[in-house]
Design an enzyme around this catalytic site. Structure first.
Site, PDB file in Angstrom:
ATOM      1  N   TYR A  57      29.713  -5.598 -24.107  1.00  0.00           N
ATOM      2  CA  TYR A  57      30.427  -5.801 -25.369  1.00  0.00           C
ATOM      3  C   TYR A  57      31.006  -4.462 -25.840  1.00  0.00           C
ATOM      4  O   TYR A  57      32.181  -4.370 -26.202  1.00  0.00           O
ATOM      5  CB  TYR A  57      29.469  -6.364 -26.418  1.00  0.00           C
ATOM      6  N   ASP A  58      30.156  -3.413 -25.797  1.00  0.00           N
ATOM      7  CA  ASP A  58      30.619  -2.100 -26.250  1.00  0.00           C
ATOM      8  C   ASP A  58      31.816  -1.615 -25.438  1.00  0.00           C
ATOM      9  O   ASP A  58      32.722  -0.977 -25.955  1.00  0.00           O
ATOM     10  CB  ASP A  58      29.479  -1.079 -26.178  1.00  0.00           C
ATOM     11  N   LEU A 106      27.797   0.547 -38.173  1.00  0.00           N
ATOM     12  CA  LEU A 106      27.728   1.964 -37.808  1.00  0.00           C
ATOM     13  C   LEU A 106      28.604   2.184 -36.581  1.00  0.00           C
ATOM     14  O   LEU A 106      28.684   1.315 -35.721  1.00  0.00           O
ATOM     15  CB  LEU A 106      26.289   2.342 -37.429  1.00  0.00           C
ATOM     16  N   LYS A 137      16.801   3.430 -34.690  1.00  0.00           N
ATOM     17  CA  LYS A 137      17.706   2.297 -34.929  1.00  0.00           C
ATOM     18  C   LYS A 137      16.982   1.017 -34.510  1.00  0.00           C
ATOM     19  O   LYS A 137      16.834   0.730 -33.326  1.00  0.00           O
ATOM     20  CB  LYS A 137      19.005   2.469 -34.141  1.00  0.00           C
ATOM     21  N   ARG A 158      23.754  -9.782 -43.723  1.00  0.00           N
ATOM     22  CA  ARG A 158      24.988  -9.019 -43.817  1.00  0.00           C
ATOM     23  C   ARG A 158      26.227  -9.923 -43.774  1.00  0.00           C
ATOM     24  O   ARG A 158      27.219  -9.638 -44.420  1.00  0.00           O
ATOM     25  CB  ARG A 158      25.043  -8.012 -42.674  1.00  0.00           C
ATOM     26  N   LYS A 335      23.255   5.615 -29.331  1.00  0.00           N
ATOM     27  CA  LYS A 335      22.504   4.527 -28.678  1.00  0.00           C
ATOM     28  C   LYS A 335      21.935   4.929 -27.319  1.00  0.00           C
ATOM     29  O   LYS A 335      22.485   5.785 -26.632  1.00  0.00           O
ATOM     30  CB  LYS A 335      23.406   3.299 -28.535  1.00  0.00           C
ATOM     31  N   CYS A 430      -0.148 -21.781   0.788  1.00  0.00           N
ATOM     32  CA  CYS A 430      -0.100 -20.332   0.581  1.00  0.00           C
ATOM     33  C   CYS A 430       0.887 -19.717   1.582  1.00  0.00           C
ATOM     34  O   CYS A 430       0.771 -19.951   2.790  1.00  0.00           O
ATOM     35  CB  CYS A 430      -1.489 -19.739   0.777  1.00  0.00           C
ATOM     36  N   CYS A 433      -1.392 -17.583   4.183  1.00  0.00           N
ATOM     37  CA  CYS A 433      -2.419 -18.119   5.076  1.00  0.00           C
ATOM     38  C   CYS A 433      -2.321 -19.632   5.256  1.00  0.00           C
ATOM     39  O   CYS A 433      -3.150 -20.221   5.954  1.00  0.00           O
ATOM     40  CB  CYS A 433      -3.807 -17.738   4.570  1.00  0.00           C
TER      41      CYS A 433
HETATM   42  S1  IVH Z   1      22.030   2.636 -41.782  1.00  0.00           S
HETATM   43  C1  IVH Z   1      26.383   1.729 -43.628  1.00  0.00           C
HETATM   44  N1  IVH Z   1      19.801   2.945 -40.507  1.00  0.00           N
HETATM   45  O1  IVH Z   1      22.226  -1.002 -37.313  1.00  0.00           O
HETATM   46  C2  IVH Z   1      25.471   1.231 -42.573  1.00  0.00           C
HETATM   47  N2  IVH Z   1      21.140   1.052 -39.944  1.00  0.00           N
HETATM   48  O2  IVH Z   1      24.788  -1.137 -35.953  1.00  0.00           O
HETATM   49  C3  IVH Z   1      24.159   1.826 -42.786  1.00  0.00           C
HETATM   50  N3  IVH Z   1      20.142  -0.378 -38.240  1.00  0.00           N
HETATM   51  O3  IVH Z   1      23.784  -3.024 -39.680  1.00  0.00           O
HETATM   52  C4  IVH Z   1      23.202   1.379 -41.799  1.00  0.00           C
HETATM   53  N4  IVH Z   1      18.314   0.774 -37.948  1.00  0.00           N
HETATM   54  O4  IVH Z   1      21.319  -3.388 -39.269  1.00  0.00           O
HETATM   55  C5  IVH Z   1      20.901   2.177 -40.652  1.00  0.00           C
HETATM   56  N5  IVH Z   1      17.778   3.372 -39.488  1.00  0.00           N
HETATM   57  C6  IVH Z   1      18.864   2.599 -39.637  1.00  0.00           C
HETATM   58  C7  IVH Z   1      19.049   1.423 -38.886  1.00  0.00           C
HETATM   59  C8  IVH Z   1      20.213   0.675 -39.063  1.00  0.00           C
HETATM   60  C9  IVH Z   1      18.981  -0.303 -37.588  1.00  0.00           C
HETATM   61  C10 IVH Z   1      21.120  -1.461 -38.032  1.00  0.00           C
HETATM   62  C11 IVH Z   1      21.648  -2.046 -39.304  1.00  0.00           C
HETATM   63  C12 IVH Z   1      23.133  -1.929 -39.179  1.00  0.00           C
HETATM   64  C13 IVH Z   1      23.319  -1.794 -37.696  1.00  0.00           C
HETATM   65  C14 IVH Z   1      24.599  -1.112 -37.330  1.00  0.00           C
END
Ligand code: IVH
Length: 691
Positions: A57-58, A106, A137, A158, A335, A430, A433
């Site tokens: 996807y990325d 992010l 993360k 979200r 990541k 088996c 054997c």
């Molecule tokens: S900060 C303005 N901190 O990652 C966005 N997000 O790919 C601020 N996530 O939607 C997000 N760990 O669900 C933040 N330590 C962390 C996180 C985190 C997981 C998730 C979050 C976000 C997604 C973005």
């Protein structure tokens, strides 16, 4: 002259035509990519069933970004590069909720060079170098909790970043989300943002259908989402499987935070759970080390993370940098490389373990995951083949986390190849054997031939020589295979009695190696009583059970003269295990084996356990996962120091060793009973003392 002009115009015309053609070509490509990505977004965010791997996807996403940057006039505000996830689709069960402040995504990077190019360098052009808050993360679902006067009044997913779903009903059932904030100094209105996730252990429980029949989930993220979206639920306990960590704030009145670190500590004061692995660094090297450390050790955490998040700590500086439509410019997700790969299933091998249990092993086209070539992965048992509806010719997702055995996590059925899928036939005999296979009540297949089955014998002998059992150096797995294949050994006693006559029949084994092997077998092997018990390979008797049995009976003689009632009276020993032990010691053949083993093995009894140490004779229970030590080694070390390990908390428990699981029921019980708790750091420093 005219001719020259004509030529010039023709070339110019062809050039324009070519540009128009290119424009149409890339326009089509961009439109197709957008469609594809939006479709994946919809599946991921709305239907919660992704059929593409994250890294694929990325790749698509960055391809689109690149093309859009090359042809800026083809940019479009509805492109997925400008949106946060999928557009809102009205959901049947949950009411929509407008976020006071959009919940953005992010930006991602996977490589150090990109981290500098896309994050640190652009930032340095605008602000002075600053501190960075480094967080894990979490791989879960982002939610926004709204507290009014300290009372949780709504909780939203979200959604598309602007409109989410109100899932307050289910959120209220999650144990570690406070309904009321602690203390008095919280703002009147406070939106807390964080991640709902499921631990790996709870994910396993869920998929084992321990909470009623729910859909089987392919990963922890979709499982968390699936639970959050349950509308009518029969077993409320299912919500206990979820956890929450706060990582930021949304809308709030009055209160001013100076930096991200302060946000997190304040959240903790208000009673919001936060991760304990957050660190603030000034130096880039330290940030990179933080990333490397968790990339290496992520499989030791009780929950899944897919990278780290680097945030500028100072909030004023965050505001100077601001946001794009899609994400903040002051934060980035760095990541981890994918631990998953897609490949084609070629065949299934049915492997026989040391106690006869048959494990299906998937053999597939070689994939390279984080530098390691893999073409085999475990499928645990035949139930797994049914659960995944696996057939030869399917595309399978292989996951490899650290040193953990690779596993098949998902199956992607290629509809075009539907007819070419070949069912997997479960063997009745088996594969080694040819004896008839039996099934346990849980559908576990096993071979009943014992050590007369060559594959079982090989597996047993490999266990026998290993470090945690008899620990015989200079004999390796390959040698065992050759000795068994040539019918030169039939049991462990033959192995301990190897002589140069036998060894000289093995190809490619030089005199030097033969001498080393014979030398290592010359003296009696010294083995502790619990390891001796472990060496017998009694089904269900793992290292901890052997330890309990050794403490209970103290001598081999007493152990061999026991009966079922006595065995059943031993704490921590279940029905099945006692029956296995009882059956084992009542077979004359096994007694003969033990007698012969004792000619070459000297048992060391517990009297030489180190006394006068912190752990000696203390009743210890362990909970959670550990970062610097594996649970296996932790138990082993404690046993060596004479501790008594239990799997439960009672009034009599002396110590609870606490890993990283903050919601364990053992922890709650221990708190109630006021039991001493020690964490991983303390335990490691104590171990150093008794090294
Ligand atoms: S900060 C303005 N901190 O990652 C966005 N997000 O790919 C601020 N996530 O939607 C997000 N760990 O669900 C933040 N330590 C962390 C996180 C985190 C997981 C998730 C979050 C976000 C997604 C973005």
């Amino acid at each position: 002259m005219e001719k020259k002009n004509l030529k010039f115009y023709i070339i110019k015309f062809i050039n324009i035509l070519y540009k128009i053609y290119k424009l149409f070509y890339y326009k089509k490509k961009i439109i197709n990519l957008r469609k594809k990505i939006l479709n994946y977004n919809y599946k991921y965010h709305v239907l919660n069933s992704s059929n593409i791997l994250d890294y694929q996807y990325d790749k698509l996403f960055s391809k689109l970004e690149k093309l859009e940057n090359l042809y800026p006039y083809l940019k479009n505000k509805y492109s997925p590069t400008k949106l946060v996830g999928a557009r809102y689709k009205s959901l049947i069960f949950f009411k929509k909720i407008y976020h006071n402040i959009p919940m953005l995504s992010l930006n991602n990077v996977f490589h150090k060079n990109d981290l500098f190019k896309k994050f640190f360098l652009p930032i340095n052009k605008i602000i002075n170098k600053s501190n960075f808050c480094c967080e894990l993360k979490f791989d879960g679902i982002a939610i926004n909790l709204l507290y009014n006067n300290g009372i949780l009044i709504s909780a939203a997913t979200r959604g598309d970043g602007f409109i989410g779903e109100n899932i307050i009903k289910n959120i209220l059932k999650i144990k570690n989300i406070p309904h009321v904030l602690k203390g008095e100094n919280f703002p009147k209105i406070l939106e807390i943002r964080g991640e709902i996730f499921i631990t790996k252990k709870n994910f396993k429980k869920l998929n084992e259908q321990k909470f009623g029949k729910y859909k089987v989930f392919s990963n922890t993220r979709s499982a968390a989402y699936g639970i959050l979206k349950i509308n009518k639920c029969i077993n409320k306990k299912i919500f206990n499987l979820l956890n929450f960590y706060g990582y930021g704030i949304g809308f709030t009145d009055k209160i001013i935070f100076l930096n991200q670190q302060e946000v997190l500590t304040k959240l903790e004061c208000f009673g919001i759970p936060i991760s304990k692995y957050t660190k603030v660094y000034y130096s880039y090297d330290k940030i990179i080390n933080f990333y490397k450390y968790f990339k290496k050790n992520r499989n030791l955490l009780p929950y899944n993370i897919d990278g780290i998040v680097i945030k500028i700590n100072n909030i004023k500086k965050q505001n100077i940098l601001g946001y794009t439509n899609h994400a903040p410019k002051w934060a980035i997700a760095y990541k981890f490389p994918s631990q998953e790969k897609l490949t084609l299933l070629k065949k299934i091998i049915f492997q026989i373990g040391r106690t006869g249990v048959i494990t299906p092993i998937a053999n597939f086209n070689t994939v390279n995951i984080n530098g390691v070539n893999i073409n085999f992965a475990t499928l645990y048992n035949i139930n797994e083949i049914k659960r995944l509806n696996l057939k030869i010719g399917d595309y399978i997702v292989i996951q490899r986390c650290g040193d953990v055995i690779p596993k098949v996590t998902n199956v992607i059925i290629n509809k075009k190849l539907l007819k070419k899928r070949i069912s997997i036939s479960i063997p009745k005999l088996c594969p080694s054997c040819n004896s008839i296979l039996k099934k346990t009540l849980n559908n576990i297949l096993y071979c009943t031939a014992g050590l007369s089955c060559k594959d079982q014998l090989k597996a047993y002998l490999k266990h026998f020589i290993s470090r945690d059992v008899i620990n015989i150096n200079f004999i390796g797995e390959k040698l065992i295979n050759k000795l068994v294949d040539k019918n030169l050994i039939k049991n462990a006693i033959d192995l301990l009695n190897l002589n140069s006559n036998v060894l000289s029949q093995i190809d490619n084994l030089g005199n030097k190696s033969i001498n080393k092997i014979l030398q290592s077998l010359q003296d009696k092997q010294k083995v502790t009583f619990n390891k001796f018990l472990f060496s017998l390979g009694i089904p269900e008797m793992g290292i901890v059970t052997c330890y309990h049995i050794s403490l209970f009976f103290k001598t081999l003689e007493k152990f061999l003269n026991t009966n079922l009632t006595e065995l059943r009276s031993i704490k921590n020993i279940g029905k099945k295990t006692s029956l296995n032990i009882f059956n084992f010691i009542n077979k004359q053949n096994n007694i003969n084996i033990i007698k012969n083993l004792l000619k070459k093995i000297k048992i060391i009894y517990p009297k030489n356990i180190l006394k006068k140490n912190y752990f000696y004779q203390k009743k210890i229970t362990i909970t959670g996962k550990f970062i610097f030590i594996t649970r296996f080694n932790l138990v082993k070390k404690l046993i060596i120091l004479g501790a008594i390990i239990n799997n439960y908390i009672s009034k009599k428990t002396d110590i609870l060793i606490l890993g990283t699981n903050t919601t364990s029921s053992k922890l709650l019980k221990a708190t109630k009973l006021n039991i001493k708790m020690i964490n991983e750091n303390k335990i490691i420093s104590l171990f150093q003392k008794y090294k």
